[in-house]
Design a protein around this motif. Structure first.
Motif, short mmCIF file in Angstrom:
data_model
loop_
_atom_site.label_atom_id
_atom_site.label_comp_id
_atom_site.label_asym_id
_atom_site.label_seq_id
_atom_site.Cartn_x
_atom_site.Cartn_y
_atom_site.Cartn_z
N ASP A 28 -5.56 -1.16 -6.35
CA ASP A 28 -4.51 -1.99 -5.76
C ASP A 28 -3.23 -1.16 -5.67
O ASP A 28 -2.85 -0.53 -6.64
CB ASP A 28 -4.28 -3.21 -6.67
N ALA A 30 0.58 -1.90 -4.95
CA ALA A 30 1.43 -3.09 -4.87
C ALA A 30 2.91 -2.68 -4.93
O ALA A 30 3.25 -1.60 -5.43
CB ALA A 30 1.09 -4.04 -6.01
N ARG A 73 -6.95 -6.32 -14.04
CA ARG A 73 -6.43 -4.95 -14.23
C ARG A 73 -7.27 -4.25 -15.28
O ARG A 73 -7.57 -4.81 -16.32
CB ARG A 73 -5.01 -5.01 -14.80
N HIS A 81 -5.10 -11.28 -10.11
CA HIS A 81 -5.20 -11.79 -8.74
C HIS A 81 -6.36 -12.77 -8.68
O HIS A 81 -7.45 -12.48 -9.16
CB HIS A 81 -5.41 -10.65 -7.74
N GLN A 83 -8.12 -15.52 -5.86
CA GLN A 83 -8.09 -15.87 -4.43
C GLN A 83 -9.32 -16.68 -4.07
O GLN A 83 -10.41 -16.43 -4.59
CB GLN A 83 -8.06 -14.55 -3.65
N ARG A 104 0.47 -17.42 -5.25
CA ARG A 104 1.90 -17.27 -4.94
C ARG A 104 2.39 -18.37 -4.00
O ARG A 104 3.55 -18.39 -3.61
CB ARG A 104 2.17 -15.92 -4.28
N THR A 168 -2.04 -5.83 3.36
CA THR A 168 -1.09 -6.93 3.52
C THR A 168 0.28 -6.27 3.75
O THR A 168 0.77 -5.56 2.87
CB THR A 168 -1.06 -7.81 2.26
N TYR A 173 11.95 -5.97 -1.14
CA TYR A 173 12.90 -5.00 -1.70
C TYR A 173 13.55 -4.15 -0.60
O TYR A 173 13.73 -2.94 -0.73
CB TYR A 173 12.21 -4.09 -2.75
N ASP A 181 -5.59 -3.08 -0.94
CA ASP A 181 -6.61 -3.30 -1.96
C ASP A 181 -7.95 -2.89 -1.40
O ASP A 181 -8.27 -3.20 -0.25
CB ASP A 181 -6.65 -4.79 -2.35
C1 HEM Z 1 -7.42 -7.52 -4.78
C2 HEM Z 1 -6.43 -8.19 -4.20
C3 HEM Z 1 -5.00 -8.17 -4.65
C4 HEM Z 1 -4.43 -7.72 -5.80
C5 HEM Z 1 -5.13 -7.10 -7.00
C6 HEM Z 1 -3.00 -7.93 -5.70
C7 HEM Z 1 -2.07 -7.57 -6.66
C8 HEM Z 1 -0.69 -7.62 -6.49
C9 HEM Z 1 0.30 -7.10 -7.40
C10 HEM Z 1 0.01 -6.37 -8.70
C11 HEM Z 1 1.52 -7.35 -6.88
C12 HEM Z 1 2.88 -6.93 -7.45
C13 HEM Z 1 3.58 -8.06 -8.09
C14 HEM Z 1 2.91 -8.49 -9.34
O1 HEM Z 1 2.73 -7.66 -10.26
O2 HEM Z 1 2.48 -9.65 -9.41
C15 HEM Z 1 1.31 -8.06 -5.64
C16 HEM Z 1 2.30 -8.53 -4.82
C17 HEM Z 1 2.09 -9.34 -3.72
N1 HEM Z 1 0.89 -9.67 -3.16
FE1 HEM Z 1 -0.90 -9.06 -3.81
N2 HEM Z 1 -2.74 -8.52 -4.50
C18 HEM Z 1 -3.92 -8.68 -3.82
C19 HEM Z 1 -4.10 -9.25 -2.58
C20 HEM Z 1 -3.11 -9.90 -1.88
C21 HEM Z 1 -3.33 -10.64 -0.66
C22 HEM Z 1 -4.67 -10.80 0.03
C23 HEM Z 1 -2.12 -11.14 -0.29
C24 HEM Z 1 -1.77 -11.98 0.89
C25 HEM Z 1 -2.44 -11.99 2.03
C26 HEM Z 1 -1.15 -10.71 -1.27
C27 HEM Z 1 0.19 -11.03 -1.27
C28 HEM Z 1 1.12 -10.50 -2.11
C29 HEM Z 1 2.54 -10.75 -1.98
C30 HEM Z 1 3.20 -11.65 -0.95
C31 HEM Z 1 3.16 -9.99 -2.98
C32 HEM Z 1 4.67 -9.85 -3.23
C33 HEM Z 1 5.16 -10.59 -4.42
C34 HEM Z 1 5.87 -9.70 -5.42
O3 HEM Z 1 5.59 -8.49 -5.52
O4 HEM Z 1 6.69 -10.20 -6.13
N3 HEM Z 1 -1.79 -9.95 -2.22
N4 HEM Z 1 -0.05 -8.22 -5.44
#
Ligand code: HEM
Length: 188
Positions: A28, A30, A73, A81, A83, A104, A168, A173, A181
């Motif tokens: 991932d 991120a 993790r 995560h 879903q 979220r 995505t 920021y 991912d």
């Molecule tokens: C294996 C799939 C995924 C993993 C492991 C993952 C993991 C993460 C992590 C680690 C963050 C950083 C913020 C935090 O630590 O919570 C993050 C942020 C984010 N992810 Fe994912 N994510 C995945 C898939 C997705 C998908 C499919 C979407 C939407 C279509 C998405 C939308 C977002 C958004 C909007 C954020 C920003 C929020 C922030 O960082 O505060 N993610 N994700």
């Protein structure tokens, strides 16, 4: 390829997904407020379930899979995560859709097609914020602070191996960030 019919319904390119999958090669990328990016190696389970068909306006018939994806993790073995959603296939047009929701408080409805090459089937779908057909819906805080502008996934299933890569596109920021991912899973 073996039959794509399950309980009398033809799931076409989705049939090969049905079952439980596990993979521990996930990566991932991120967003992080303090660093250019955060890298999280992960493992996960995905379960795809054949849930029947859906008929729309008496004419369109979709074959439907429900799935749940739970991702942990490697560093702390905690789920980070979660879903769920549906994949659909329209036999008449070949159209494939992928709907998903995450905790979220946001949803994506992505559309596209399937392609086969030998024994492998690849599903490719995409969505964009504001698109009239394949779009993104997100709660106001996300819209203002971590907006999803686009989503796309390419997923290939070949026998007992499943690989995917998804991107995505986030506005977070003060910059555009490609949150990605990818993993390879095996049927269990
Ligand atoms: C294996 C799939 C995924 C993993 C492991 C993952 C993991 C993460 C992590 C680690 C963050 C950083 C913020 C935090 O630590 O919570 C993050 C942020 C984010 N992810 Fe994912 N994510 C995945 C898939 C997705 C998908 C499919 C979407 C939407 C279509 C998405 C939308 C977002 C958004 C909007 C954020 C920003 C929020 C922030 O960082 O505060 N993610 N994700």
């Amino acid at each position: 390829m073996s039959s794509t019919v399950i309980d009398g319904i033809d799931y076409g390119p989705l049939a090969g997904l049905v079952g439980q999958w596990q993979g521990d090669k996930g990566m991932d990328i991120a967003p992080d407020p303090d660093m250019p990016k955060e890298e999280n190696p992960y493992y996960e389970t995905i379960v795809y379930e054949a849930v029947g068909d859906a008929t729309n306006a008496n004419r369109q018939v979709l074959a439907v899979l429900f799935y749940r994806q739970v991702v942990s993790r490697k560093s702390d073995r905690k789920v980070f995560h979660d879903q769920c959603g549906y994949w659909t296939w329209d036999k008449a047009t070949g159209e494939v859709t992928h709907s998903l929701t995450i905790p979220r408080a946001m949803c994506v409805l992505a559309g596209g097609k399937a392609a086969t090459s030998g024994s492998a089937t690849t599903l490719e779908v995409q969505a964009k914020l504001g698109d009239a057909d394949w779009g993104v819906v997100q709660q106001p805080f996300l819209r203002d602070n971590a907006s999803t502008k686009a989503f796309r996934i390419a997923l290939t299933v070949d026998g007992n191996t499943l690989k995917y890569r998804e991107i995505t596109t986030l506005d977070i920021y003060g910059k555009t960030f490609a949150h990605s991912d990818e993993n390879e899973l095996t049927r269990v």
